[in-house]
Design a protein around this motif. Structure first.
Motif, PDB file in Angstrom:
ATOM      1  N   GLY A  19       3.677   0.156   2.262  1.00  0.00           N
ATOM      2  CA  GLY A  19       4.030  -0.980   1.277  1.00  0.00           C
ATOM      3  C   GLY A  19       5.334  -0.930   0.981  1.00  0.00           C
ATOM      4  N   LEU A  20       6.032   0.304   0.826  1.00  0.00           N
ATOM      5  CA  LEU A  20       7.388   0.358   0.579  1.00  0.00           C
ATOM      6  C   LEU A  20       8.427  -0.131   1.444  1.00  0.00           C
ATOM      7  CD1 LEU A  20       9.483   1.534  -1.551  1.00  0.00           C
ATOM      8  CD2 LEU A  20       9.464   3.642  -0.182  1.00  0.00           C
ATOM      9  N   LEU A  21       7.896   0.134   2.746  1.00  0.00           N
ATOM     10  CA  LEU A  21       8.474  -0.263   3.840  1.00  0.00           C
ATOM     11  C   LEU A  21       8.286  -1.939   4.168  1.00  0.00           C
ATOM     12  CD1 LEU A  21       8.538   2.594   6.106  1.00  0.00           C
ATOM     13  CD2 LEU A  21      10.300   1.752   4.400  1.00  0.00           C
ATOM     14  N   ARG A  22       7.055  -2.116   4.062  1.00  0.00           N
ATOM     15  CA  ARG A  22       6.790  -3.679   4.425  1.00  0.00           C
ATOM     16  C   ARG A  22       6.798  -5.056   3.505  1.00  0.00           C
ATOM     17  NH1 ARG A  22       0.962  -4.342   6.880  1.00  0.00           N
ATOM     18  NH2 ARG A  22       2.127  -6.000   7.748  1.00  0.00           N
ATOM     19  N   PHE A  23       6.702  -4.277   2.231  1.00  0.00           N
ATOM     20  CA  PHE A  23       6.465  -5.498   1.056  1.00  0.00           C
ATOM     21  C   PHE A  23       7.915  -6.211   1.053  1.00  0.00           C
ATOM     22  CE2 PHE A  23       2.531  -4.333  -1.433  1.00  0.00           C
ATOM     23  CZ  PHE A  23       1.712  -4.672  -0.303  1.00  0.00           C
ATOM     24  N   PRO A  24       7.917  -7.420   0.639  1.00  0.00           N
ATOM     25  CA  PRO A  24       9.233  -8.205   0.799  1.00  0.00           C
ATOM     26  C   PRO A  24      10.305  -8.068  -0.530  1.00  0.00           C
ATOM     27  CG  PRO A  24       7.492  -9.678   0.087  1.00  0.00           C
ATOM     28  CD  PRO A  24       6.700  -8.375   0.480  1.00  0.00           C
ATOM     29  N   ASP A  25       9.728  -7.721  -1.458  1.00  0.00           N
ATOM     30  CA  ASP A  25      10.844  -7.452  -2.655  1.00  0.00           C
ATOM     31  C   ASP A  25      10.564  -6.403  -3.441  1.00  0.00           C
ATOM     32  OD1 ASP A  25       8.851  -8.261  -4.298  1.00  0.00           O
ATOM     33  OD2 ASP A  25       9.926  -9.949  -5.206  1.00  0.00           O
TER      34      ASP A  25
END
Lengths: 99, 92, 182
Positions: free
Chosen positions: A25-31
Motif C-alpha cells: 500500500g505504501l508503494l502503490r497508493f497515490p497520495d
C-alpha cells in the motif's frame, strides 16, 4: 510440532501477510493520506498478529503481558503519529488525491 | 519454529527495505515522514521475533524502548522539523 | 472534579480520590510487573515507583470518569473493527485495480472536549477506511479511503461506544462551520 506451534505459526504468517500489504500500500497508493491508511491499519494488524503468535508461546504471564503492553504502545503511537502527519499535510496544503 | 522466526524476521527486514524506496523517493516531506511509522511497527516486530528465536529476553525490552522512541521522535519531528514550505501537489 | 485543595479535607471529598488512587496503584503495579517480567527483587524499586506514579497521576489528572461495562463492550468492538480495517485496506492494496475512491468529509463531533475526544480521534484512524486528519472546534475532518461507503453511520457508532466508555452523554451536534461533505 505441537498444536500450539501450528496455531502460533498460522498467526505469525498471517501477520507477515499484513506487513506485506502495508508495504505494498505504501508503494502503490497515490497520495500521503491513502498511504497512511495502508501503513497504520495493515501494520498494526500485522504487529497484533505477530504478537498474538508469540504470546501463545510465551513462557510466563508476565512476558505475555509485556508483549501486550508493547502492542498497546505501538497502537497508540501509530494512531497519533498518523493523525499528526495527516493534519500537518492538510495544513501544508497537500491536496488529497481524487479518482 | 526457529526457522520460521528467522525467516519471518528476514521477510520483515525486506519489507522495511522495500518501504525505504517510498521514503527516498518522496515526493513530499510527508511521505518521507512515513518512515517513522514504518520503522516503528516493523522493527518492533523483528525484535520480538528475534527475542523469541534466540531466547534473549532483553531484546523484548529493546522493542519496548523502540516503541516508546518511535512515538516520541515522530511527534517531535512532525511538530518541529517539518517547517519548510510545501507546494507540491501529491499526485502521480 | 476540583483539585483537593479547592474542597478542603472533609472525608467525603477524599473518598473518591482514595478509590481512584487505589485503582491506579494496582494498574501501575501491574505495568511494573510486566516490565520486570515478575522479578521479585525489583519490587524494592518498584513499590516506591508505583506510589510516586500514583501520586503524580492524581495531581495531574484528578479523576477520569469511565464505566467498566462500557470498556467491556468497547474492547471487542475495537478489536473486531480494527481487524476488519486491516483486512479491508490489505485487500485494496493487493487488488490489481486498486479499488479506492478517497475523499475528505467533516464530521460534527458530539463528544465533550478532552480525553473522550482525543480517544475518539485516535480510534478513528485504526477503524476501517477512516483516518482522522484534523480536529477543529467541534468538527473532525476525516480522510475516507472509499467515499462510496457510508462512513458517517460508522463514525456515529464509534462515538456512541466511546461516550459509553467514558460515561458521558453526547450533546446535540451544532452544524456551524461543519458541513458534512466537501
Amino acid at each position: 510440532m505441537t498444536l500450539i506451534d501450528v496455531f502460533s505459526a498460522v498467526l505469525l504468517i498471517a501477520g507477515g501477510v499484513f506487513f506485506l500489504a502495508g508495504t505494498l500500500g505504501l508503494l502503490r497508493f497515490p497520495d500521503v493520506y491513502t498511504r497512511l491508511h495502508a501503513l497504520t491499519k495493515a501494520d498494526n494488524v500485522g504487529l497484533g498478529l505477530v504478537i498474538a503468535g508469540l504470546a501463545v508461546q510465551a513462557q510466563s504471564w508476565a512476558t505475555m503481558g509485556k508483549l501486550l503492553l508493547i502492542w498497546g504502545l505501538v497502537l497508540l503511537a501509530g494512531a497519533s503519529i498518523s493523525h499528526l502527519i495527516a493534519s500537518r499535510a492538510l495544513q501544508r496544503g497537500i491536496r488529497p488525491w481524487r479518482r | 519454529m526457529q526457522t520460521l522466526y528467522f525467516a519471518l524476521a528476514l521477510f520483515l527486514l525486506l519489507n522495511l527495505v522495500a518501504g525505504m524506496w517510498r521514503v527516498l523517493r518522496g515526493p513530499t516531506v510527508a511521505d518521507r515522514m512515513l518512515a517513522a511509522q514504518l520503522f516503528g511497527t516493523t522493527s518492533v516486530a523483528i525484535l520480538l521475533l528475534l527475542a523469541q528465536a534466540e531466547n534473549v529476553a532483553a531484546l523484548r525490552d529493546v522493542a519496548l524502548v523502540f516503541a516508546l522512541l518511535a512515538a516520541v521522535t515522530a511527534v517531535a519531528f512532525v511538530r518541529r522539523a517539518w517547517t519548510d514550505p510545501e507546494t507540491k501537489h501529491d499526485a502521480n | 472534579m476540583n483539585r483537593i485543595a479547592d474542597k478542603g479535607w472533609s472525608l467525603d471529598s477524599v473518598i473518591p480520590y482514595f478509590r481512584s488512587g487505589c485503582l491506579r496503584a494496582v494498574a501501575f503495579a501491574l505495568i511494573w510487573w510486566m516490565l520486570t517480567t515478575g522479578a521479585v527483587g525489583s519490587w524494592l524499586v518498584g513499590v516506591p515507583m508505583v506510589l510516586i506514579a500514583t501520586l503524580v497521576s492524581l495531581v495531574l489528572v484528578p479523576t477520569i470518569l469511565w464505566s467498566p461495562s462500557g470498556v467491556a463492550l468497547f474492547v471487542p468492538f475495537f478489536v473486531w473493527r480494527s481487524l476488519y480495517g486491516g483486512v479491508d485496506v490489505a485487500w485494496r492494496a493487493f487488488h490489481p485495480s486498486l479499488p479506492i475512491a478517497p475523499g475528505l468529509i467533516e464530521y460534527p463531533l458530539r463528544l465533550s472536549p478532552g480525553l473522550p475526544r482525543v480517544f475518539m480521534v485516535n480510534t478513528v484512524s485504526l477503524l476501517p477506511g477512516t483516518l482522522s486528519a484534523e480536529l477543529r472546534a467541534d468538527c473532525l475532518k476525516v480522510h475516507v479511503l472509499d467515499t462510496r461507503k457510508n462512513v458517517l453511520s460508522e463514525l456515529m457508532v464509534v462515538e456512541q461506544a466511546v461516550a459509553r466508555m467514558f460515561a458521558t452523554s453526547l450533546k446535540n451536534a451544532e452544524r456551524g462551520d461543519c458541513n458534512e461533505q466537501i
